[in-house]
Design a protein around this motif. Structure first.
Motif, short mmCIF file in Angstrom:
data_model
loop_
_atom_site.label_atom_id
_atom_site.label_comp_id
_atom_site.label_asym_id
_atom_site.label_seq_id
_atom_site.Cartn_x
_atom_site.Cartn_y
_atom_site.Cartn_z
N ALA A 405 0.84 -1.20 0.00
CA ALA A 405 0.00 0.00 0.00
C ALA A 405 0.87 1.24 0.00
O ALA A 405 1.86 1.33 0.74
N GLY A 406 0.52 2.20 -0.83
CA GLY A 406 1.30 3.43 -0.94
C GLY A 406 0.43 4.64 -1.14
O GLY A 406 -0.80 4.60 -0.95
N VAL A 407 1.06 5.73 -1.54
CA VAL A 407 0.35 6.99 -1.71
C VAL A 407 0.74 7.64 -3.02
O VAL A 407 1.84 7.43 -3.55
N VAL A 421 7.09 10.24 4.87
CA VAL A 421 5.98 9.52 4.24
C VAL A 421 6.40 8.10 3.89
O VAL A 421 5.69 7.12 4.18
N LEU A 422 7.57 7.95 3.27
CA LEU A 422 8.02 6.63 2.83
C LEU A 422 8.53 5.77 3.99
O LEU A 422 8.78 4.58 3.80
N ALA A 423 8.62 6.34 5.16
CA ALA A 423 8.90 5.51 6.33
C ALA A 423 7.68 4.65 6.68
O ALA A 423 7.80 3.61 7.32
N ALA A 428 5.70 5.09 -3.35
CA ALA A 428 5.08 6.35 -3.73
C ALA A 428 4.94 6.39 -5.24
O ALA A 428 5.79 5.85 -5.97
N SER A 429 3.87 7.02 -5.71
CA SER A 429 3.66 7.19 -7.14
C SER A 429 3.34 8.66 -7.37
O SER A 429 2.41 9.20 -6.77
N ALA A 472 15.24 6.25 -2.68
CA ALA A 472 16.55 5.59 -2.77
C ALA A 472 17.13 5.35 -1.38
O ALA A 472 17.69 4.28 -1.10
N ALA A 473 16.99 6.33 -0.49
CA ALA A 473 17.56 6.19 0.85
C ALA A 473 16.87 5.11 1.67
O ALA A 473 17.51 4.43 2.48
N LEU A 474 15.57 4.94 1.44
CA LEU A 474 14.79 3.98 2.23
C LEU A 474 14.53 2.67 1.50
O LEU A 474 13.88 1.78 2.04
N GLY A 475 15.00 2.57 0.26
CA GLY A 475 14.79 1.34 -0.51
C GLY A 475 13.34 1.14 -0.90
O GLY A 475 12.87 0.01 -1.00
N LYS A 476 12.62 2.25 -1.15
CA LYS A 476 11.21 2.18 -1.52
C LYS A 476 11.03 2.60 -2.98
O LYS A 476 11.65 3.58 -3.43
#
Length: 555
Positions: A405-407, A421-423, A428-429, A472-476
Motif C-alpha cells: 500500500a502506498g500513496v 511519508v516513505l517511512a 510512492a507514485s 533511494a535512501a529507504l529502498g522504496k
C-alpha cells in the motif's frame, strides 16, 4: 512560418490542411409565424433526432466514446432543458431561437461551476448546434470528409466528432482552443494521432496548405521547404521503425531496468496495453465504476471488474488507485456539497475518510480479486497531503488484506516530507498532472492558464527529486504515473531524479522505451541536473535537449 501550441505525443505528420466549418450563426430573434404548439413539435422532433443520432454514433464508436456520446444524447432530452425551451416558445420565439437560448443558459451555468462541469459546456454547445442544424435542414456540424488524407484544423472538436474520426484519412489535428486535458488531447493520446492544441494562430491556415506537424516540439510549420519536408519524412519513417521493433522491457543503455507500465481507465484497454509492451499497470483508475451512478457499486460488482483486469496481467504489477472523487469528478453519494474551490476541497482520500465504509468496501473488493488472480496488486491513495493520512491509509489497506500500500504524491507537502511519508508507505507514485497544478497554482482544467501546466518546470522537478532521493535512501519504489512519463526526453530526466518505474498511455510506450535506451543512468542524472538548473519550463526543456545532443550515445 512556425506556429506554436501544445504538442500531444511525439509524432510528426505532413499533409494538406482541411478546415472544419465555422459554427452555425446565432439564430435571429425574429418572432415565429407558427403557434407555440407548432414550434414545440418542431423542437421535439429535432431534439429526438439529435439524441438518436448521438446514440447511434456512440454504438458505432464503443468504449469510453460511447459513454460520452450517450451522455450528450441525454442532454438533448433533458427534461429541464425541454421545459426551458417550451417556456421560451410561449413568448413567440422560433424553435431555433428557443433552443439556442435554453442551451446557452445551461452552458453558462456549467461554466460558472468550473472544473469538470465547465469542460462539459463544449459538449452542450455541440448538442445545441446539432439541434439548430436539424431544425434548419442543414448538415450537422462535424468533420469534413474529403477524398484524400488531410490535416484537420478546427477551433476544437466535440466528442461526437472525435469518436468517429477516420484514422486512415486524418493524419493530424490542429486546434486553436483546448489544452493538454481537452477531449481532443485525450483522443490523440489514445489513438496515437499527431496533434497540436492551443495553436492561437491556427485561423491563418487555409484549405490546401501543406503543413508539418511536429508534436514533439509543439510546432506547426505552415510553409515548409523541400529540406524540412525531407527531414520530417525521415522522422516519420524512423518512428514507424521504432514502433515495429521487437518489444522488450524498459531499460537504460547500461542495463538499468526501468519498468514501463500503462495507465488504464477501465479493464477494456488491458489487452491492448499488453500488446504494446506494458510490463504492468502503474495507474488503474477506478472512477469508471462510480461515475454516473446514484449509489456506490457493491463489493461483488467491483470485484468482478478488478478480477477481469488483473487476469490480463498475471505475474505483473498492477497499481490500483482508490476512488479519486471530488474536484472535477463529483459524486452525489460521496461529496455533492457545493464547494467554492473543489480542487482544494473534499476530494480523494479526504472524501473517502469521510465515508470510510465506501473505502473499506473498495479495498475489500480489491483484496478479494487479488486472492483469485496471479497479478501483483498494489493499492494507493489519491490526494494525500500529510504523514498522518499516509499512516491511516496504509494501515487500513494492510488490515483488509492488501500487502503493498502506498500513496500518490500530488500535493507539494507530501513531496517535501517524502522521507517521513516513505517511512510508512510501501511505495510512492507521483501524479505529475496534479503536482504541477498545485505547485504552480494553475487549474489544470482552465485553458487561460494552460501554459503553466508544464511538468518541465524546475519547481516540479525539484519536488520529484525530493521523492526520488527519499525512495533511494529507504529502498522504496518511486513511480511516475502522470502524463509527464509519456514525454520521451522528460522520462529520462525523471529516471535521473530517482523514478524507478514510469507509467503512461499505452500508445507512448514505444517512444519512451527507445528514448531510455539511448542514455545511461549517469547520463540521465546529468540531464536531470541540467533541468534543475534552469529557471523555467521552456529553458529546462531547451537545456536538456541541448545537453542530450552533446552526449555520446553508448555503443
Amino acid at each position: 512560418m512556425e506556429l506554436h501550441g501544445i504538442g500531444i505525443g511525439q509524432g510528426v505528420a505532413i499533409g494538406p490542411v482541411v478546415r472544419m466549418s465555422d459554427p452555425l450563426p446565432e439564430p435571429p430573434e425574429a418572432r415565429s409565424g407558427l403557434t407555440p404548439e407548432q414550434e414545440g413539435e418542431r423542437a421535439r422532433v429535432a431534439l429526438a433526432a439529435v439524441a438518436a443520432d448521438l446514440t447511434a454514433r456512440g454504438a458505432r464508436a464503443g468504449g469510453s466514446a460511447q459513454d460520452v456520446l450517450e451522455a450528450q444524447a441525454m442532454m438533448a432530452e433533458d427534461p429541464t432543458l425541454v421545459d426551458d425551451v417550451t417556456v421560451r416558445l410561449a413568448d413567440g420565439k422560433t424553435a431555433e431561437r428557443a433552443t439556442f437560448e435554453a442551451f446557452a443558459a445551461f452552458r453558462d451555468l456549467l461554466v460558472e461551476m468550473g472544473g469538470y462541469m465547465a469542460e462539459r459546456a463544449a459538449d452542450l454547445d455541440d448538442v445545441s448546434q446539432r439541434v439548430v442544424a436539424e431544425l434548419g435542414g442543414l448538415p450537422a456540424p462535424g468533420v469534413p470528409d474529403p477524398d484524400h488524407p488531410f490535416i484537420l484544423v478546427a477551433r476544437d472538436l466535440a466528442p461526437a466528432d472525435t469518436a468517429l474520426l477516420d484514422l486512415d484519412k486524418v493524419l493530424g489535428l490542429i486546434t486553436s482552443d483546448g489544452g493538454p486535458t481537452s477531449h481532443t488531447a485525450i483522443l490523440a493520446r489514445e489513438k496515437s494521432i499527431v496533434a497540436i492544441v492551443g495553436v492561437t494562430d491556427a485561423a491563418g491556415l487555409s484549405d490546401g496548405d501543406t503543413v508539418i506537424l511536429d508534436a514533439a516540439n509543439s510546432l506547426v510549420n505552415s510553409d515548409p521547404d523541400a529540406g524540412a519536408l525531407t527531414a520530417a519524412e525521415a522522422r516519420i519513417a524512423e518512428r514507424a521503425a521504432r514502433a515495429d521493433a521487437p518489444i522488450g522491457p524498459g531499460a537504460l543503455a547500461d542495463g538499468t531496468a526501468v519498468p514501463l507500465l500503462a495507465n488504464l481507465g477501465n479493464a477494456d484497454g488491458a489487452a491492448r496495453a499488453v500488446e504494446l509492451g506494458a510490463e504492468g499497470v502503474g495507474l488503474f483508475r477506478t472512477e469508471f465504476l462510480f461515475l454516473g451512478s446514484s449509489s456506490a457499486p457493491t463489493v461483488m460488482q467491483q470485484q468482478e471488474q478488478y478480477t477481469r483486469m488483473l487476469r490480463e496481467f498475471a505475474g505483473k504489477k498492477v497499481v490500483v488507485r482508490a476512488l479519486d472523487a471530488g474536484a472535477d469528478k463529483p459524486l452525489a453519494f460521496l461529496n455533492d456539497a457545493d464547494e467554492e474551490n473543489p480542487a482544494l476541497g473534499l476530494r480523494g482520500l479526504r472524501a473517502l475518510r469521510a465515508n470510510e465504509d465506501l473505502l473499506r468496501e473498495q479495498l475489500t473488493a480489491l483484496a478479494n480479486a487479488d486472492a483469485t488472480t496471479d497479478a501483483e496488486v498494489w493499492v494507493m491513495a489519491p490526494m494525500v497531503a500529510t504523514v498522518e493520512e499516509t499512516e491511516y491509509f496504509v494501515s487500513l489497506a494492510h488490515e483488509l488484506g492488501l500487502k503493498t500500500a502506498g500513496v500518490m504524491v500530488e500535493v507539494p507537502s507530501l513531496a517535501l516530507l517524502a522521507d517521513r511519508v516513505l517511512a510508512h508507505a510501501d511505495f510512492a507514485s507521483i501524479g505529475t498532472n496534479d503536482l504541477t497544478q498545485y505547485t504552480l497554482a494553475a487549474d489544470r482544467m482552465l485553458g487561460s492558464v494552460a501554459g503553466f501546466q508544464d511538468p518541465w518546470h524546475p519547481a516540479v522537478l525539484k519536488l520529484v527529486g525530493e521523492v526520488g532521493a527519499a525512495g533511494a535512501a529507504l529502498g522504496k519504489p518511486v513511480g511516475i504515473c502522470g502524463e509527464a512519463a509519456a514525454d520521451p526526453l522528460l522520462a529520462v530526466v525523471l529516471v535521473g531524479l530517482g523514478a524507478t518505474s514510469l507509467s503512461m498511455s499505452a500508445s507512448a510506450l514505444a517512444d519512451v522505451r527507445a528514448s531510455l535506451s539511448r542514455f545511461t543512468l549517469e547520463q540521465a542524472r546529468l540531464l536531470a541536473q541540467a533541468a534543475l538548473a534552469a529557471d523555467g519550463a521552456a529553458s529546462a526543456r531547451t537545456a536538456v535537449t541541448d545537453a542530450a545532443a552533446n552526449l555520446t550515445v553508448p555503443a
